[in-house]
Design a protein around this motif. Structure first.
Motif, PDB file in Angstrom:
ATOM      1  N   UNK A 227      15.960  36.596 118.522  1.00 53.20           N
ATOM      2  CA  UNK A 227      14.536  36.955 118.477  1.00 53.20           C
ATOM      3  C   UNK A 227      14.065  37.206 117.046  1.00 53.20           C
ATOM      4  N   UNK A 228      14.963  37.664 116.179  1.00 54.67           N
ATOM      5  CA  UNK A 228      14.584  37.989 114.798  1.00 54.67           C
ATOM      6  C   UNK A 228      14.368  36.743 113.954  1.00 54.67           C
ATOM      7  N   UNK A 229      15.138  35.680 114.239  1.00 54.21           N
ATOM      8  CA  UNK A 229      15.122  34.521 113.343  1.00 54.21           C
ATOM      9  C   UNK A 229      14.535  33.247 113.947  1.00 54.21           C
ATOM     10  N   UNK A 230      14.416  33.160 115.251  1.00 55.02           N
ATOM     11  CA  UNK A 230      13.980  31.921 115.892  1.00 55.02           C
ATOM     12  C   UNK A 230      12.569  32.064 116.457  1.00 55.02           C
ATOM     13  N   UNK A 231      11.552  31.468 115.839  1.00 61.08           N
ATOM     14  CA  UNK A 231      10.186  31.645 116.327  1.00 61.08           C
ATOM     15  C   UNK A 231       9.948  31.081 117.720  1.00 61.08           C
ATOM     16  N   UNK A 232      10.736  30.089 118.134  1.00 59.54           N
ATOM     17  CA  UNK A 232      10.562  29.499 119.457  1.00 59.54           C
ATOM     18  C   UNK A 232      11.077  30.394 120.580  1.00 59.54           C
ATOM     19  N   UNK A 233      11.805  31.470 120.233  1.00 56.33           N
ATOM     20  CA  UNK A 233      12.441  32.299 121.257  1.00 56.33           C
ATOM     21  C   UNK A 233      11.467  33.236 121.960  1.00 56.33           C
ATOM     22  N   UNK A 234      10.310  33.478 121.381  1.00 56.46           N
ATOM     23  CA  UNK A 234       9.356  34.430 121.978  1.00 56.46           C
ATOM     24  C   UNK A 234       8.883  33.932 123.339  1.00 56.46           C
ATOM     25  N   UNK A 235       8.991  34.787 124.330  1.00 58.08           N
ATOM     26  CA  UNK A 235       8.530  34.430 125.671  1.00 58.08           C
ATOM     27  C   UNK A 235       9.324  33.310 126.326  1.00 58.08           C
ATOM     28  N   UNK A 236      10.576  33.134 125.916  1.00 56.42           N
ATOM     29  CA  UNK A 236      11.380  32.017 126.418  1.00 56.42           C
ATOM     30  C   UNK A 236      11.635  32.184 127.915  1.00 56.42           C
ATOM     31  N   UNK A 237      11.537  31.065 128.644  1.00 57.53           N
ATOM     32  CA  UNK A 237      11.663  31.088 130.104  1.00 57.53           C
ATOM     33  C   UNK A 237      12.693  30.062 130.560  1.00 57.53           C
ATOM     34  N   UNK A 238      13.104  30.179 131.801  1.00 52.93           N
ATOM     35  CA  UNK A 238      14.022  29.201 132.377  1.00 52.93           C
ATOM     36  C   UNK A 238      13.374  27.824 132.430  1.00 52.93           C
ATOM     37  N   UNK A 240      11.295  26.509 130.282  1.00 52.88           N
ATOM     38  CA  UNK A 240      11.424  25.902 128.955  1.00 52.88           C
ATOM     39  C   UNK A 240      12.866  25.486 128.680  1.00 52.88           C
ATOM     40  N   UNK A 241      13.817  26.291 129.127  1.00 50.94           N
ATOM     41  CA  UNK A 241      15.219  25.933 128.930  1.00 50.94           C
ATOM     42  C   UNK A 241      15.572  24.658 129.689  1.00 50.94           C
ATOM     43  N   UNK A 242      15.064  24.515 130.899  1.00 53.29           N
ATOM     44  CA  UNK A 242      15.314  23.300 131.685  1.00 53.29           C
ATOM     45  C   UNK A 242      14.703  22.087 131.004  1.00 53.29           C
ATOM     46  N   UNK A 243      13.482  22.242 130.476  1.00 51.39           N
ATOM     47  CA  UNK A 243      12.841  21.124 129.794  1.00 51.39           C
ATOM     48  C   UNK A 243      13.635  20.713 128.559  1.00 51.39           C
TER      49      UNK A 243
END
Length: 373
Positions: A227-238, A240-243
């Motif tokens: 969360x500290x270093x990866x801007x794409x991690x905010x609000x990450x969902x399953x 998005x992970x599947x996509x």
């Protein structure tokens, strides 16, 4: 509102169409975009950022957002979509000249000058084309770029489009006629890309699979380091992970480095990911990025995976590989040094991080410098 032309255009081009990529949301323009459209017009960037037909003066914004930008959709021949990043609207991408009987369509895009060189156009193109060729009757997507527009040509190639020919004098701009390079993507092209697998004594770097999504979302959600270093991690969902695991991670064209899941050979859970962030084939330079799941840290997996991926890129013909690591990310800097990379300098505000931009340490390695000790 309802599209008056019934058929496949309604299936693919719904007025609420939304496509999520790693950093972008592709969605139709609406009244809520008025402020951002005004800012783009005031910047003088509307001709390169907004779709064709966008107003050049603030007085036309309301009419365009309520009606004009949707005319293409109403015709059943395509749709204009905004590229929405965490900064707001950074560009647009359009499907047009859809020939449903023939199964063909054309795409075009534009990115605001202030947000170029960040891979947004490539990411948007991959996301949109993946949707178009994955559903319905479209079998071919075409893209045309000015022969002297090297940036646009690279976007097409990175999105997996195949260069098919040159149309002499087929384009026309203020300075006169231009030759156009024609690119095409066919349904099934992505299956022609070899599934890459790299092995070491302890690890396998392999393509992502659907079942990896659960480990990916577990690794990202709630981990303070990611969360500290990866801007794409905010609000990450399953979702998005599947996509990512089923489509986005496989969207590279032939000859490109790709994205790899890091899998320990002892059968443990997914250890992380490593992939090519940028490639410059003219200069022979590639950039790697990686992350490691909390349960797989302090085992040397990141160092081992980085060496494997770097050697793979050298085998592809690159003569240089580099890493960009935020100056505050001491653990990742340690990985780079242990993998044999040389610290070359500091790049100011070069790396996007949650909440802004960070100075980055530039690490580089030349072909022939890699060590397996």
């Amino acid at each position: 509102m309802k599209n008056p032309l019934l058929g496949w255009s309604d299936v693919l081009f719904d007025e609420r169409l939304t496509i999520n990529t790693e950093r972008l949301i592709l969605r139709p323009f609406g009244p809520g975009d008025a402020g951002q459209v005004r800012a783009i017009i005031e910047d003088g960037a509307h001709t390169t950022t907004l779709p064709p037909g966008a107003p050049g003066h603030a007085s036309g914004i309301a009419q365009w957002l309520s009606y004009g930008v949707h005319e293409l959709w109403r015709s059943g021949q395509g749709i204009h979509l905004a590229m929405h990043a965490r900064h707001g609207v950074v560009g647009s991408i359009t499907v047009f000249k859809a020939q449903w009987g023939m199964g063909t369509a054309e795409v075009g895009y534009g990115v605001h000058p202030g947000y170029r060189r960040r891979g947004y156009a490539t990411e948007a193109l991959r996301g949109l084309v993946g949707r178009l060729l994955g559903e319905g009757p479209l079998r071919r997507i075409e893209l045309r770029a000015n022969a002297d527009n090297l940036a646009s040509i690279r976007v097409a190639e990175k999105a997996g489009f195949i260069r098919e020919g040159l149309l002499r004098g087929a384009g026309f701009e203020d300075d006169g006629p231009h030759d156009l390079v024609v690119f095409g993507r066919l349904r099934g092209d992505e299956r022609s890309v070899p599934r890459r697998r790299i092995e070491s004594e302890r690890l396998v770097l392999r393509p992502f699979a659907r079942q990896d999504a659960f480990d990916v979302v577990d690794a990202v959600k709630g981990d303070p380091e990611i969360a500290r270093w990866m801007p794409w991690a905010e609000g990450y969902t399953l979702e998005r992970a599947l996509e990512w695991c089923t489509r986005l991670a496989h969207a590279n064209g032939p000859g490109y480095g790709g994205n790899f899941a890091i899998q320990p050979k002892d059968g443990e859970r997914l250890a992380g990911a490593i992939g090519v962030q940028r490639e410059d084939h003219e200069r022979g330079d590639a950039e790697l990025g990686y992350w490691i799941a909390p349960w797989a840290r302090r085992r040397g997996y990141a160092v081992e995976a980085t060496r494997l991926a770097t050697a793979y890129l050298f085998d592809l013909g690159f003569h240089r590989v580099h890493l960009l690591v935020a100056t505050g990310n001491r653990a990742s800097q340690g990985v780079a040094r242990k993998a044999g990379f040389i610290e070359e300098g500091i790049m100011r505000r070069a790396l996007p991080v949650p909440g802004g931009w960070a100075d980055a340490v530039l690490f580089g390695m030349l072909n022939g410098e890699i060590s397996w000790q």
